[in-house]
Scaffold this motif. Structure first.
Motif, PDB file in Angstrom:
ATOM      1  N   THR A 103       0.837  -1.203   0.000  1.00  0.00           N
ATOM      2  CA  THR A 103       0.000   0.000   0.000  1.00  0.00           C
ATOM      3  C   THR A 103       0.869   1.249   0.000  1.00  0.00           C
ATOM      4  O   THR A 103       0.678   2.165  -0.812  1.00  0.00           O
ATOM      5  N   GLY A 115       2.872   1.624  -3.295  1.00  0.00           N
ATOM      6  CA  GLY A 115       1.971   1.974  -4.397  1.00  0.00           C
ATOM      7  C   GLY A 115       1.532   3.421  -4.339  1.00  0.00           C
ATOM      8  O   GLY A 115       1.507   4.123  -5.357  1.00  0.00           O
ATOM      9  N   VAL A 116       1.196   3.901  -3.153  1.00  0.00           N
ATOM     10  CA  VAL A 116       0.777   5.294  -2.992  1.00  0.00           C
ATOM     11  C   VAL A 116       1.954   6.227  -3.264  1.00  0.00           C
ATOM     12  O   VAL A 116       1.820   7.232  -3.978  1.00  0.00           O
ATOM     13  N   GLY A 172      -6.247   4.481  -8.620  1.00  0.00           N
ATOM     14  CA  GLY A 172      -5.545   3.394  -7.950  1.00  0.00           C
ATOM     15  C   GLY A 172      -5.012   3.809  -6.595  1.00  0.00           C
ATOM     16  O   GLY A 172      -5.122   3.057  -5.608  1.00  0.00           O
ATOM     17  N   LEU A 207      -6.172   2.299  -3.028  1.00  0.00           N
ATOM     18  CA  LEU A 207      -5.265   1.722  -2.033  1.00  0.00           C
ATOM     19  C   LEU A 207      -5.486   2.337  -0.656  1.00  0.00           C
ATOM     20  O   LEU A 207      -5.475   1.634   0.358  1.00  0.00           O
ATOM     21  N   LYS A 208      -5.699   3.649  -0.616  1.00  0.00           N
ATOM     22  CA  LYS A 208      -5.954   4.311   0.677  1.00  0.00           C
ATOM     23  C   LYS A 208      -7.277   3.849   1.266  1.00  0.00           C
ATOM     24  O   LYS A 208      -7.363   3.521   2.453  1.00  0.00           O
ATOM     25  N   HIS A 232      -7.184   0.286   2.647  1.00  0.00           N
ATOM     26  CA  HIS A 232      -6.187   0.044   3.695  1.00  0.00           C
ATOM     27  C   HIS A 232      -6.848  -0.363   4.989  1.00  0.00           C
ATOM     28  O   HIS A 232      -7.783   0.075   5.463  1.00  0.00           O
TER      29      HIS A 232
END
Length: 106
Positions: A59, A62-63, A98, A102-103, A106
């Motif tokens: 995560t 990716g962020v 995306g 992801l956030k 989480h």
């Protein structure tokens, strides 16, 4: 948003700073952009390191990459004359989706 997330976002923005400084450094031959590159890179990595101790690696990474990619692409289009096309904007919006996903997941 917790501190780790704030640090992660700032680290992603710093990724954009170091990428822009790298472009301005003339392959590390100009002093001040090269110094900015090194400092922003170190701070970005330190922030990512902190974030992954509180946020799952996939995560956080990716962020971080998404913010850096979007910021660098926007900087390139706004300041460096990179092409601004509907297709590029659509692709950047997909990256934003995306990162938001992801956030939220989480």
């Amino acid at each position: 948003m917790g501190l780790a997330w704030v640090v992660l976002v700032v680290s992603g923005v710093l990724e954009t700073v170091w990428a822009g400084a790298l472009a301005a450094s003339g392959t590390l031959h100009r002093l001040w952009p090269s110094l900015l590159f090194v400092l922003a890179l170190a701070a970005s990595m330190a922030g990512l390191s902190y974030a992954v101790s509180h946020i799952p690696l996939g995560t956080a990474y990716g962020v971080w990459v998404g913010i850096g990619a979007i910021g660098t692409a926007v900087f390139g289009m706004a300041a460096l004359g990179d092409p601004l096309t509907a297709a590029r904007v659509l692709c950047l919006l997909l990256i934003v989706a995306g990162v938001v996903g992801l956030k939220l997941l989480h």
